[in-house]
Design a protein around this motif. Structure first.
Motif, PDB file in Angstrom:
ATOM      1  N   ASN A 146      45.915 -22.882  23.803  1.00 48.34           N
ATOM      2  CA  ASN A 146      46.266 -22.416  22.456  1.00 48.34           C
ATOM      3  C   ASN A 146      47.769 -22.320  22.235  1.00 48.34           C
ATOM      4  OD1 ASN A 146      43.691 -21.886  21.041  1.00 48.34           O
ATOM      5  ND2 ASN A 146      43.334 -20.505  22.774  1.00 48.34           N
ATOM      6  N   LEU A 147      48.556 -22.804  23.190  1.00 54.19           N
ATOM      7  CA  LEU A 147      50.012 -22.750  23.041  1.00 54.19           C
ATOM      8  C   LEU A 147      50.466 -23.540  21.814  1.00 54.19           C
ATOM      9  CD1 LEU A 147      51.907 -23.091  26.456  1.00 54.19           C
ATOM     10  CD2 LEU A 147      51.872 -21.165  24.880  1.00 54.19           C
ATOM     11  N   VAL A 148      51.335 -22.899  21.033  1.00 55.73           N
ATOM     12  CA  VAL A 148      51.949 -23.544  19.871  1.00 55.73           C
ATOM     13  C   VAL A 148      53.437 -23.798  20.135  1.00 55.73           C
ATOM     14  CG1 VAL A 148      52.507 -23.281  17.414  1.00 55.73           C
ATOM     15  CG2 VAL A 148      50.300 -22.485  18.290  1.00 55.73           C
ATOM     16  N   ASN A 149      54.078 -22.859  20.833  1.00 55.16           N
ATOM     17  CA  ASN A 149      55.511 -22.968  21.129  1.00 55.16           C
ATOM     18  C   ASN A 149      55.752 -22.819  22.631  1.00 55.16           C
ATOM     19  OD1 ASN A 149      56.341 -22.845  18.232  1.00 55.16           O
ATOM     20  ND2 ASN A 149      55.482 -20.787  18.400  1.00 55.16           N
ATOM     21  N   LEU A 150      56.478 -23.783  23.208  1.00 53.57           N
ATOM     22  CA  LEU A 150      56.800 -23.742  24.639  1.00 53.57           C
ATOM     23  C   LEU A 150      58.282 -24.049  24.830  1.00 53.57           C
ATOM     24  CD1 LEU A 150      55.951 -23.485  27.589  1.00 53.57           C
ATOM     25  CD2 LEU A 150      55.295 -25.910  27.541  1.00 53.57           C
ATOM     26  N   ASP A 151      58.984 -23.129  25.462  1.00 60.85           N
ATOM     27  CA  ASP A 151      60.425 -23.249  25.674  1.00 60.85           C
ATOM     28  C   ASP A 151      60.714 -23.300  27.173  1.00 60.85           C
ATOM     29  OD1 ASP A 151      63.176 -23.085  25.728  1.00 60.85           O
ATOM     30  OD2 ASP A 151      63.305 -21.429  24.297  1.00 60.85           O
ATOM     31  N   LEU A 152      61.186 -24.456  27.644  1.00 59.04           N
ATOM     32  CA  LEU A 152      61.502 -24.644  29.061  1.00 59.04           C
ATOM     33  C   LEU A 152      62.970 -25.047  29.241  1.00 59.04           C
ATOM     34  CD1 LEU A 152      58.292 -26.625  30.087  1.00 59.04           C
ATOM     35  CD2 LEU A 152      58.772 -24.216  30.517  1.00 59.04           C
ATOM     36  N   GLU A 153      63.818 -24.622  28.334  1.00 57.45           N
ATOM     37  CA  GLU A 153      65.230 -25.001  28.374  1.00 57.45           C
ATOM     38  C   GLU A 153      65.865 -24.644  29.715  1.00 57.45           C
ATOM     39  OE1 GLU A 153      69.278 -23.668  26.045  1.00 57.45           O
ATOM     40  OE2 GLU A 153      67.518 -24.185  24.819  1.00 57.45           O
ATOM     41  N   ARG A 154      66.578 -25.606  30.288  1.00 60.02           N
ATOM     42  CA  ARG A 154      67.301 -25.455  31.564  1.00 60.02           C
ATOM     43  C   ARG A 154      66.396 -25.142  32.752  1.00 60.02           C
ATOM     44  NH1 ARG A 154      72.882 -25.341  30.624  1.00 60.02           N
ATOM     45  NH2 ARG A 154      73.452 -24.868  28.482  1.00 60.02           N
ATOM     46  N   CYS A 155      65.140 -25.482  32.655  1.00 62.51           N
ATOM     47  CA  CYS A 155      64.253 -25.381  33.828  1.00 62.51           C
ATOM     48  C   CYS A 155      64.381 -26.704  34.586  1.00 62.51           C
ATOM     49  CB  CYS A 155      62.813 -25.131  33.389  1.00 62.51           C
ATOM     50  SG  CYS A 155      62.564 -23.508  32.650  1.00 62.51           S
ATOM     51  N   LEU A 156      65.121 -26.695  35.671  1.00 61.93           N
ATOM     52  CA  LEU A 156      65.562 -27.934  36.304  1.00 61.93           C
ATOM     53  C   LEU A 156      64.571 -28.530  37.303  1.00 61.93           C
ATOM     54  CD1 LEU A 156      69.315 -27.021  36.936  1.00 61.93           C
ATOM     55  CD2 LEU A 156      68.282 -28.130  34.945  1.00 61.93           C
ATOM     56  N   LYS A 157      63.433 -27.858  37.513  1.00 60.57           N
ATOM     57  CA  LYS A 157      62.505 -28.346  38.528  1.00 60.57           C
ATOM     58  C   LYS A 157      61.159 -28.768  37.952  1.00 60.57           C
ATOM     59  CE  LYS A 157      64.563 -25.647  42.289  1.00 60.57           C
ATOM     60  NZ  LYS A 157      64.311 -24.685  43.396  1.00 60.57           N
ATOM     61  N   ILE A 158      61.138 -29.135  36.667  1.00 57.98           N
ATOM     62  CA  ILE A 158      59.854 -29.451  36.035  1.00 57.98           C
ATOM     63  C   ILE A 158      59.545 -30.945  36.024  1.00 57.98           C
ATOM     64  CG2 ILE A 158      59.953 -27.397  34.590  1.00 57.98           C
ATOM     65  CD1 ILE A 158      60.709 -29.166  32.229  1.00 57.98           C
ATOM     66  N   HIS A 159      60.443 -31.784  36.533  1.00 60.46           N
ATOM     67  CA  HIS A 159      60.172 -33.224  36.610  1.00 60.46           C
ATOM     68  C   HIS A 159      58.873 -33.473  37.377  1.00 60.46           C
ATOM     69  CE1 HIS A 159      60.481 -37.466  37.337  1.00 60.46           C
ATOM     70  NE2 HIS A 159      60.695 -37.290  38.642  1.00 60.46           N
ATOM     71  N   GLY A 160      57.958 -34.188  36.754  1.00 60.85           N
ATOM     72  CA  GLY A 160      56.663 -34.460  37.369  1.00 60.85           C
ATOM     73  C   GLY A 160      55.574 -33.482  36.965  1.00 60.85           C
ATOM     74  N   GLY A 161      55.966 -32.408  36.265  1.00 61.85           N
ATOM     75  CA  GLY A 161      54.991 -31.377  35.904  1.00 61.85           C
ATOM     76  C   GLY A 161      54.391 -31.523  34.519  1.00 61.85           C
ATOM     77  N   LEU A 162      54.927 -32.431  33.706  1.00 60.66           N
ATOM     78  CA  LEU A 162      54.440 -32.551  32.334  1.00 60.66           C
ATOM     79  C   LEU A 162      53.024 -33.128  32.268  1.00 60.66           C
ATOM     80  CD1 LEU A 162      57.462 -31.992  31.826  1.00 60.66           C
ATOM     81  CD2 LEU A 162      57.319 -33.534  29.868  1.00 60.66           C
ATOM     82  N   VAL A 163      52.551 -33.670  33.375  1.00 60.86           N
ATOM     83  CA  VAL A 163      51.177 -34.162  33.431  1.00 60.86           C
ATOM     84  C   VAL A 163      50.183 -33.036  33.137  1.00 60.86           C
ATOM     85  CG1 VAL A 163      51.017 -33.756  35.923  1.00 60.86           C
ATOM     86  CG2 VAL A 163      49.523 -35.448  34.835  1.00 60.86           C
ATOM     87  N   HIS A 164      50.560 -31.799  33.414  1.00 61.33           N
ATOM     88  CA  HIS A 164      49.681 -30.654  33.192  1.00 61.33           C
ATOM     89  C   HIS A 164      49.667 -30.200  31.735  1.00 61.33           C
ATOM     90  CE1 HIS A 164      49.393 -30.426  37.496  1.00 61.33           C
ATOM     91  NE2 HIS A 164      50.683 -30.196  37.634  1.00 61.33           N
ATOM     92  N   MET A 165      50.463 -30.866  30.872  1.00 65.60           N
ATOM     93  CA  MET A 165      50.545 -30.475  29.471  1.00 65.60           C
ATOM     94  C   MET A 165      49.740 -31.400  28.571  1.00 65.60           C
ATOM     95  SD  MET A 165      54.626 -29.552  29.383  1.00 65.60           S
ATOM     96  CE  MET A 165      54.635 -29.692  27.606  1.00 65.60           C
ATOM     97  N   LYS A 166      49.063 -32.364  29.131  1.00 62.81           N
ATOM     98  CA  LYS A 166      48.352 -33.366  28.320  1.00 62.81           C
ATOM     99  C   LYS A 166      47.316 -32.757  27.385  1.00 62.81           C
ATOM    100  CE  LYS A 166      46.831 -36.062  31.564  1.00 62.81           C
ATOM    101  NZ  LYS A 166      46.143 -37.233  32.154  1.00 62.81           N
ATOM    102  N   GLY A 167      46.745 -31.625  27.784  1.00 67.61           N
ATOM    103  CA  GLY A 167      45.681 -31.032  26.978  1.00 67.61           C
ATOM    104  C   GLY A 167      46.145 -29.999  25.971  1.00 67.61           C
TER     105      GLY A 167
END
Length: 287
Positions: A42-63
């Motif tokens: 149900n997330l509408v807004n997601l803020d990950l500014e300057r999170c430097l270790k998320i490369h490869g993790g966006l696969v978990h956001m597909k849904g």
């Protein structure tokens, strides 16, 4: 969030009704730890500014199909391979990607985001070729391409962005040839051409942009003669002419723009005579 760990992120798995989440500048948010995001449907807004270790993790956001705003500014290790996982987030309206390692290929994954209104690509290593994909984003109202190293070739795709209200092209290599393709953007309200390679004749192509309220021309080759093309911009609220070739003569040319409230004249060519002309009072105090 410096003290949040990868393990600690696990507690979020039970917050399935969460609509807004911010983890600015957190090394605890890692690609592995982001697996918990898959439950936050149900997330509408997601803020990950300057999170430097998320490369490869966006696969978990597909849904996360309800997501409307995603901020990944200064996530310096985000690449094209990450962006492909955003292609199904069709409700996305705002996407912040400043200083990510995204190229033209990464932008091509965004073509299906028909609701996107705000796209920030400042300092990303894209070229004007990415504009072909961007031109298909029919709802786009704000586009930031500041410091992207863009040249004229490919700028014809600007012509399709009819709803654009804010365009930032500062610190690029574009010339007057690019401005030809902006003259049809009649809804444009703010245009930034700071440090671009434009001159007087380029301003001719802006004369029809009558809704413009803000125009940034700092560090360009604009002179007094070119300012005559701006005489019909009756809604212009702010203009920056710092470090241009504008002289006192130019002040008289913009003195008829009655909506002006902010004029930057950080320019050694302007004298008392120019200031008097700008305010419509032709007196100059003698020393």
């Amino acid at each position: 969030c410096e003290h949040v760990s990868e393990h600690g992120l696990g507690v979020l798995s039970g917050f399935s009704n969460l609509t807004s989440l911010s983890f600015k500048r957190s090394d605890g948010v890692t690609a592995k730890g982001m697996s918990v995001f898959a439950n936050l449907v149900n997330l509408v807004n997601l803020d990950l500014e300057r999170c430097l270790k998320i490369h490869g993790g966006l696969v978990h956001m597909k849904g996360l199909r309800k997501l409307e705003s995603l901020n990944m500014r200064y996530c310096n290790y985000i690449t094209d391979s990450d962006i492909k996982y955003l292609s199904d987030l069709t409700n996305l309206k705002e996407l912040q990607l400043s200083s990510c390692r995204i190229t033209d290929l990464g932008i091509s994954y965004l073509t299906g985001l028909s609701k996107l209104t705000h796209l920030n690509l400042e300092s990303c290593p894209v070229t004007a070729a990415c504009l072909e994909a961007i031109s298909g984003l029919a709802s786009l109202m704000l586009l930031n391409l500041n410091r992207c190293g863009i040249y004229d070739e490919g700028c014809e795709s600007f012509e399709d962005l009819k709803k654009l209200k804010v365009l930032n092209l500062g610190f690029n290599h574009i010339t007057d040839a690019c401005l030809v393709h902006l003259k049809g953007l009649i809804n444009l309200e703010s245009l930034n051409l700071d440090s671009c390679k434009i001159g007087d004749e380029g301003l001719l192509h802006l004369k029809g942009l009558v809704l413009l309220t803000s125009l940034e021309l700092s560090d360009t080759a604009i002179g007094s003669n070119g300012l005559r093309h701006l005489s019909d911009l009756r809604n212009l609220y702010s203009i920056n002419l710092s470090f241009t070739l504008v002289t006192d003569t130019g002040m008289k040319k913009i003195s008829t723009l009655n909506s002006l409230k902010s004029v930057n004249l950080d320019n050694r060519l302007i004298t008392d005579v120019g200031l008097a002309a700008l305010i419509g009072s032709y007196w100059v105090d003698s020393p």
